[in-house]
Design a protein around this motif. Sequence first.
Motif, mmCIF file in Angstrom:
data_model
loop_
_atom_site.group_PDB
_atom_site.id
_atom_site.type_symbol
_atom_site.label_atom_id
_atom_site.label_comp_id
_atom_site.label_asym_id
_atom_site.label_seq_id
_atom_site.Cartn_x
_atom_site.Cartn_y
_atom_site.Cartn_z
ATOM 1 N N GLN A 1 -61.138 -9.376 -141.079
ATOM 2 C CA GLN A 1 -61.023 -7.996 -141.542
ATOM 3 C C GLN A 1 -62.417 -7.351 -141.538
ATOM 4 N N GLU A 2 -62.588 -6.416 -140.624
ATOM 5 C CA GLU A 2 -63.829 -5.667 -140.504
ATOM 6 C C GLU A 2 -63.485 -4.175 -140.554
ATOM 7 N N ARG A 3 -64.499 -3.325 -140.421
ATOM 8 C CA ARG A 3 -64.260 -1.890 -140.421
ATOM 9 C C ARG A 3 -63.265 -1.525 -139.314
ATOM 10 N N GLY A 4 -62.235 -0.768 -139.650
ATOM 11 C CA GLY A 4 -61.232 -0.364 -138.672
ATOM 12 C C GLY A 4 -60.184 -1.418 -138.388
ATOM 13 N N PHE A 5 -60.128 -2.472 -139.211
ATOM 14 C CA PHE A 5 -59.157 -3.542 -138.987
ATOM 15 C C PHE A 5 -57.731 -2.982 -139.040
ATOM 16 N N ASP A 6 -56.905 -3.407 -138.102
ATOM 17 C CA ASP A 6 -55.507 -2.968 -138.026
ATOM 18 C C ASP A 6 -54.642 -3.910 -138.865
ATOM 19 N N TRP A 7 -54.260 -3.455 -140.045
ATOM 20 C CA TRP A 7 -53.505 -4.309 -140.962
ATOM 21 C C TRP A 7 -52.100 -4.615 -140.454
ATOM 22 N N SER A 8 -51.614 -3.836 -139.499
ATOM 23 C CA SER A 8 -50.286 -4.128 -138.958
ATOM 24 C C SER A 8 -50.277 -5.461 -138.213
ATOM 25 N N SER A 9 -51.474 -5.904 -137.771
ATOM 26 C CA SER A 9 -51.538 -7.198 -137.078
ATOM 27 C C SER A 9 -51.184 -8.341 -138.019
ATOM 28 N N LEU A 10 -51.473 -8.171 -139.315
ATOM 29 C CA LEU A 10 -51.078 -9.191 -140.286
ATOM 30 C C LEU A 10 -49.561 -9.163 -140.493
ATOM 31 N N ILE A 11 -49.034 -7.965 -140.625
ATOM 32 C CA ILE A 11 -47.584 -7.836 -140.817
ATOM 33 C C ILE A 11 -46.843 -8.448 -139.637
ATOM 34 N N ASN A 12 -47.357 -8.197 -138.437
ATOM 35 C CA ASN A 12 -46.697 -8.701 -137.229
ATOM 36 C C ASN A 12 -46.880 -10.201 -137.045
ATOM 37 N N ALA A 13 -47.956 -10.751 -137.626
ATOM 38 C CA ALA A 13 -48.278 -12.166 -137.401
ATOM 39 C C ALA A 13 -47.153 -13.074 -137.879
ATOM 40 N N GLY A 14 -46.543 -12.711 -139.001
ATOM 41 C CA GLY A 14 -45.469 -13.555 -139.528
ATOM 42 C C GLY A 14 -44.156 -13.393 -138.794
ATOM 43 N N PRO B 1 -60.126 -5.635 -149.818
ATOM 44 C CA PRO B 1 -59.381 -5.115 -148.666
ATOM 45 C C PRO B 1 -59.281 -3.598 -148.611
ATOM 46 N N GLY B 2 -59.671 -2.915 -149.687
ATOM 47 C CA GLY B 2 -59.509 -1.465 -149.709
ATOM 48 C C GLY B 2 -58.070 -1.066 -150.027
ATOM 49 N N ARG B 3 -57.851 0.235 -150.167
ATOM 50 C CA ARG B 3 -56.507 0.709 -150.556
ATOM 51 C C ARG B 3 -55.460 0.384 -149.501
ATOM 52 N N ASP B 4 -55.772 0.684 -148.221
ATOM 53 C CA ASP B 4 -54.803 0.409 -147.151
ATOM 54 C C ASP B 4 -54.524 -1.090 -147.058
ATOM 55 N N GLY B 5 -55.596 -1.885 -147.163
ATOM 56 C CA GLY B 5 -55.427 -3.329 -147.091
ATOM 57 C C GLY B 5 -54.627 -3.874 -148.258
ATOM 58 N N ALA B 6 -54.876 -3.344 -149.460
ATOM 59 C CA ALA B 6 -54.123 -3.799 -150.635
ATOM 60 C C ALA B 6 -52.633 -3.525 -150.467
ATOM 61 N N LYS C 1 -49.668 -6.395 -150.138
ATOM 62 C CA LYS C 1 -48.470 -6.417 -150.998
ATOM 63 C C LYS C 1 -47.201 -6.412 -150.137
ATOM 64 N N GLN C 2 -47.212 -5.593 -149.079
ATOM 65 C CA GLN C 2 -46.064 -5.550 -148.172
ATOM 66 C C GLN C 2 -45.872 -6.903 -147.497
ATOM 67 N N PHE C 3 -46.967 -7.509 -147.087
ATOM 68 C CA PHE C 3 -46.903 -8.811 -146.423
ATOM 69 C C PHE C 3 -46.368 -9.877 -147.375
ATOM 70 N N ALA C 4 -46.828 -9.855 -148.641
ATOM 71 C CA ALA C 4 -46.350 -10.825 -149.629
ATOM 72 C C ALA C 4 -44.847 -10.684 -149.837
ATOM 73 N N ALA C 5 -44.372 -9.431 -149.891
ATOM 74 C CA ALA C 5 -42.933 -9.204 -150.037
ATOM 75 C C ALA C 5 -42.181 -9.722 -148.824
ATOM 76 N N GLN C 6 -42.759 -9.532 -147.639
ATOM 77 C CA GLN C 6 -42.144 -10.012 -146.397
ATOM 78 C C GLN C 6 -42.027 -11.532 -146.416
ATOM 79 N N ILE C 7 -43.072 -12.202 -146.878
ATOM 80 C CA ILE C 7 -43.068 -13.665 -146.951
ATOM 81 C C ILE C 7 -42.000 -14.146 -147.930
ATOM 82 N N SER C 8 -41.920 -13.474 -149.079
ATOM 83 C CA SER C 8 -40.972 -13.888 -150.110
ATOM 84 C C SER C 8 -39.528 -13.749 -149.653
ATOM 85 N N GLU C 9 -39.265 -12.739 -148.818
ATOM 86 C CA GLU C 9 -37.897 -12.467 -148.375
ATOM 87 C C GLU C 9 -37.519 -13.216 -147.104
ATOM 88 N N MET C 10 -38.516 -13.838 -146.460
ATOM 89 C CA MET C 10 -38.270 -14.492 -145.175
ATOM 90 C C MET C 10 -37.467 -15.782 -145.357
#
Length: 353
Positions: free
Chosen positions: A58-71, A92-97, A101-110
């Motif tokens: 995670q660096e400046r301009g990191f695309d957080w959707s890549s984490l969502i898609n990784a799972g 992680p900043g606001r967008d990252g946070a 949270k969205q990713f954690a919910a995705q993991i829990s429901e998977m």
Amino acid sequence: MVKVDALQVHLKTLSSGAAMSPLYIFSGDEPLLMMEAMDQLRIAAKKLGFTDREVMVQERGFDWSSLINAGQTMSLFGDKRWVELRIPTGKPGRDGADALKQFAAQISEMPVGSDGPDTVICIVLPRLDGKTKTSAWFSALDEAGMAIQIDTLDRSHLPRWIAGRLQKQDQEVEVGPEGQRALEFIADQVEGNLIAAHQEILKLGLLYPAGKLSEEQIRSSILKVARYNVFELTEAMLAGDLPRLNRMLDGLKGEGEPLVLILWSVTEELRLLSKLKAASDAGESVQQLMRANRIWGNKERLYPTAIRRVQPLKLRKAMQVAAGLDRQSKGLHAADLPADPWDGLRVLGNLLR
């Protein structure tokens, strides 16, 4: 959140046929211990078929959707996937946070089959402060996966850690005072630099055969690779450990650490100690005072003993010395203090013994 010992228990269950968690979160600021703990988990994952590895930072301009898609994305080769996300700042900043949270919910429901997940996500963080540990995004990750905290090795535990490392390469120190002196000598030389400590211990394995090592062999082989920081300096001061304090001052001075930063840190610690001692002498609870002043970790153990040990007169004198050192650092004269402020810090430390 669990400590690294719980990871060892988890690794044993994996070797017995248990499934991996879909999410692991590592946090800590001791590079060697972090690296070794993660290597152990990677090796266990590889044995279970997680051979396709991807690392994101995670660096400046990191695309957080890549984490969502990784799972959700399968490996092109049909292998199980190991995906690491490194967040160097731990912020992680606001967008990252929101994404975490969205990713954690995705993991829990998977839905997870009997063989466990097809993708394991490993999030790597630095040491976390209390505020971050209670943040919504970290709490969500902790609940969805297994959060592992890698603590810094305290100086008091270092000799035993060194002895354990020597034992792994079939070496040990002499039994009795000579052996304990040898372990303390190594600890003094490598404190605050576990990677270098690991290298020095490996060097002993190359220089000498399996069996007992004499104090003379160790003293002739171990290099001084210790590294210190201001936080550890104030811990030594609170502990009244003058030999360790002097070693740290020598090391920090040699490394070019700014004197102004050290004086500020020491003065703040003295002010807090003075405040807590006055409140404690007035009958207030030391434990409640420490909680109110956000004193955690090793200092939670050191403050009560310092409050009992240091007399009010010496504490006031230490505050006067700190004020004089502040004047010296600004090029002004300070009576009754050594010409070198670094030596003045030794005088101050002696007052807190």
